[in-house]
Scaffold this motif. Sequence first.
Motif, short mmCIF file in Angstrom:
data_model
loop_
_atom_site.label_atom_id
_atom_site.label_comp_id
_atom_site.label_asym_id
_atom_site.label_seq_id
_atom_site.Cartn_x
_atom_site.Cartn_y
_atom_site.Cartn_z
N ARG A 130 0.78 -1.24 0.00
CA ARG A 130 0.00 0.00 0.00
C ARG A 130 0.81 1.29 0.00
O ARG A 130 0.48 2.23 -0.67
N GLY B 255 -11.59 6.72 5.45
CA GLY B 255 -10.35 6.19 4.87
C GLY B 255 -9.31 5.90 5.92
O GLY B 255 -8.70 4.84 5.95
N ASP C 149 -8.80 1.08 0.18
CA ASP C 149 -9.56 1.76 -0.88
C ASP C 149 -10.99 2.04 -0.41
O ASP C 149 -11.43 1.49 0.60
N VAL C 150 -11.73 2.82 -1.17
CA VAL C 150 -13.05 3.27 -0.71
C VAL C 150 -14.02 2.11 -0.46
O VAL C 150 -14.70 2.06 0.58
N THR D 163 -9.82 7.62 -0.10
CA THR D 163 -8.60 6.96 -0.57
C THR D 163 -7.35 7.66 -0.01
O THR D 163 -6.46 6.99 0.51
N TYR D 164 -7.31 8.97 -0.11
CA TYR D 164 -6.13 9.68 0.43
C TYR D 164 -6.06 9.52 1.95
O TYR D 164 -4.98 9.35 2.52
N SER E 252 -6.84 7.03 3.63
CA SER E 252 -6.36 5.69 3.98
C SER E 252 -4.84 5.63 4.01
O SER E 252 -4.26 4.68 4.52
N GLU F 103 -6.28 7.65 -8.87
CA GLU F 103 -5.87 6.92 -7.68
C GLU F 103 -7.05 6.21 -7.00
O GLU F 103 -6.88 5.12 -6.44
N VAL F 104 -8.25 6.79 -7.05
CA VAL F 104 -9.41 6.15 -6.44
C VAL F 104 -9.59 4.74 -7.02
O VAL F 104 -9.76 3.76 -6.30
N ALA G 115 -6.29 2.39 -6.41
CA ALA G 115 -6.22 1.87 -5.04
C ALA G 115 -7.17 0.69 -4.88
O ALA G 115 -6.84 -0.31 -4.24
N LEU G 116 -8.34 0.80 -5.51
CA LEU G 116 -9.31 -0.28 -5.41
C LEU G 116 -8.79 -1.55 -6.08
O LEU G 116 -8.89 -2.66 -5.53
N ASP H 161 -5.86 -2.84 -3.72
CA ASP H 161 -6.27 -3.37 -2.42
C ASP H 161 -7.23 -4.54 -2.55
O ASP H 161 -7.15 -5.52 -1.83
#
Length: 445
Positions: A9, A70, A76-77, A244-245, A247, A333-334, A337-338, A341
Motif C-alpha cells: 500500500r 479512509g 480503498d473506498v 482513498t487519500y 487511507s 488513484e481512487v 487503489a481499489l 487493495d
Amino acid sequence: MSDDTGGGRGGFHTDLGFVLAAAGSAVGLGNIWKFPYNTGEYGGGAFVLVYLGCIALVGLPLLYGEMIIGRRGGKDVLSSMAALTAQSGIAGTLATWGVGLLAVGSGFFILSFYAVVAGWALHFVALSVGLASANPAGSEATFTALAGDGPLSAWWHTVFMVLVVLVVAAGVQSGIERACKILMPALMGILLLLLAYVSVTGGLGSSLSFLFRPDFSKLSAEAVLEALGHAFFTLSLGMGAMVTYGSYLASDRHVVRDQLAVALLDTAIALLAGLVIFAVVFSMGAEPGAGPGLVFITLPDLFRQIPGGGVVSLAFFLLLVVAAWSSGISLLEVVVALAVDRFGWSRRMAAIGIGILIWGLGLPSAFSGEFLDFMDNLTTRYMLPIGGFLIALSAGWLLSKEDREAGFAALPGGGTSLATTWTFTIRFITPALVLLVILNGLGLF
Ligand code: PFF
C-alpha cells in the motif's frame, strides 16, 4: 513508512505531504475554470456567499467524514466502507456497494472529460510559448478550432493522461506525494504573481466588489443548487477520493486540522483565481458572464491586449495545467487503489491498464462537446451528490461512535462538543441539503 510500487500500500511520508496531496486533489479545473464562470453567470457576490455556505454545511462535514472513513478503514473506498459498516448488516452492504460502484464510475467518467479540458489548457500553454499558432480571426476562433478539432483535442488529452499515469504508477510516496509537494507550491506561487500583476494593472477594486458585494436580486433557486453541486466537485467529494487519500494517513491525530487546511486552501484559491480573472475582465471592460468560454476565450482575448500579455498567458495556463494535473492524479488513484487493495493488482499495472481504459472513454469527449457536457452533468449533478448522500448517511448512522469520532477524540481536550455538532450536521443537515440537489437534478422542482 515505505513506499511501494508493487502490490503493497505505501502511504504519505509527512503530514504536510498529505495536506498538499489532498489540496492538490481539491484545487483543480473546478477552482480556476468552473468557479469563475459560475460566479460570472450567476451574478457575483450572492453566488459566492451561497457557495461559501454550502462549503460550510455540506463540504466541511463530508470532508471529515470521507477522511475518517479512509483513515479508520485503511483501504480503498470499497474495502474501507465494508470494514467500517460491517456491523450494520444489509444497510452497510448496500451503502458499501452503492458508494463503491459510484466511486469507480465517477473516477472513470470525470477523469475522461477532465483530461480533455486539461488538454485544452496544455494547448494554450503551447500557444503561449509559440509551439502552436493562434487563429488570426481571434480568440473565439482559436478556441472553436481547438474544441472542434477532434484529433487535436485527443492528442492533448493523451498527453495529459500520460502525465497522470506516470505519477500514479510511481506510487503514493514517490509519485503522488512528491509531485504534489512541487505542484502545489508552484501553483500558489504563480497565483500570487498573477495577483501582484493585477494589483498593479488595475481592476482589482471592481473585481473585489463583484465577488464580495452580494446582489440578492440575481440569486435564483438554480444558482443555489448549482452552488451546492459545485461544493462537491471542488472539494473532490462524493466519490471516495478523500477516503482513498485518508487511507494513506498514519494516525487519527491531525484529521480535523488537515481537513480544515484543505477546505481553506481550496476556497482561498478559488476566490483568488476569481479575483485575478475578474480584475483582468473588468480592467478591459469585458463581460464577466461569458460562461465556460470565460477562461478559454475571454481571457486569451484580453491577454493579447495587455502589457506583458504573453508571459501572463503562459503563467495562467500553466496554473490551470498544474491544478488539473494534481486533481487528475487523485481521480485515477481512487480506481487504482481499489484494484490494488481489492484485487491485488500491482500498482504499475493498475495505473497503466486503468489509465488506458479511461483514455479510451475520453475520446468521445475529445470529439464531441455535447458528449463532454453530458459526462460533466451526469457526474456533477447526479453521481457525486448521490455518492455524497450515501457517504454522509454512512458516516453519520452506520459507523461506530469510536470510528466516527476518532478525529475529534484525538484533539486536545477530547473535542466532545465539536464531535456532537459534526454528528448532528452529518446526520441531518448535510443529507437533507444534498437530497435537495439530487431532487433538483432529477427535475422535481
Ligand atoms: N476537485 C477537482 C476540481 O475542483 O477540479 C475535481 C475533482 C477531483 C472531483 C477529484 C472529484 C475528485 F475525486
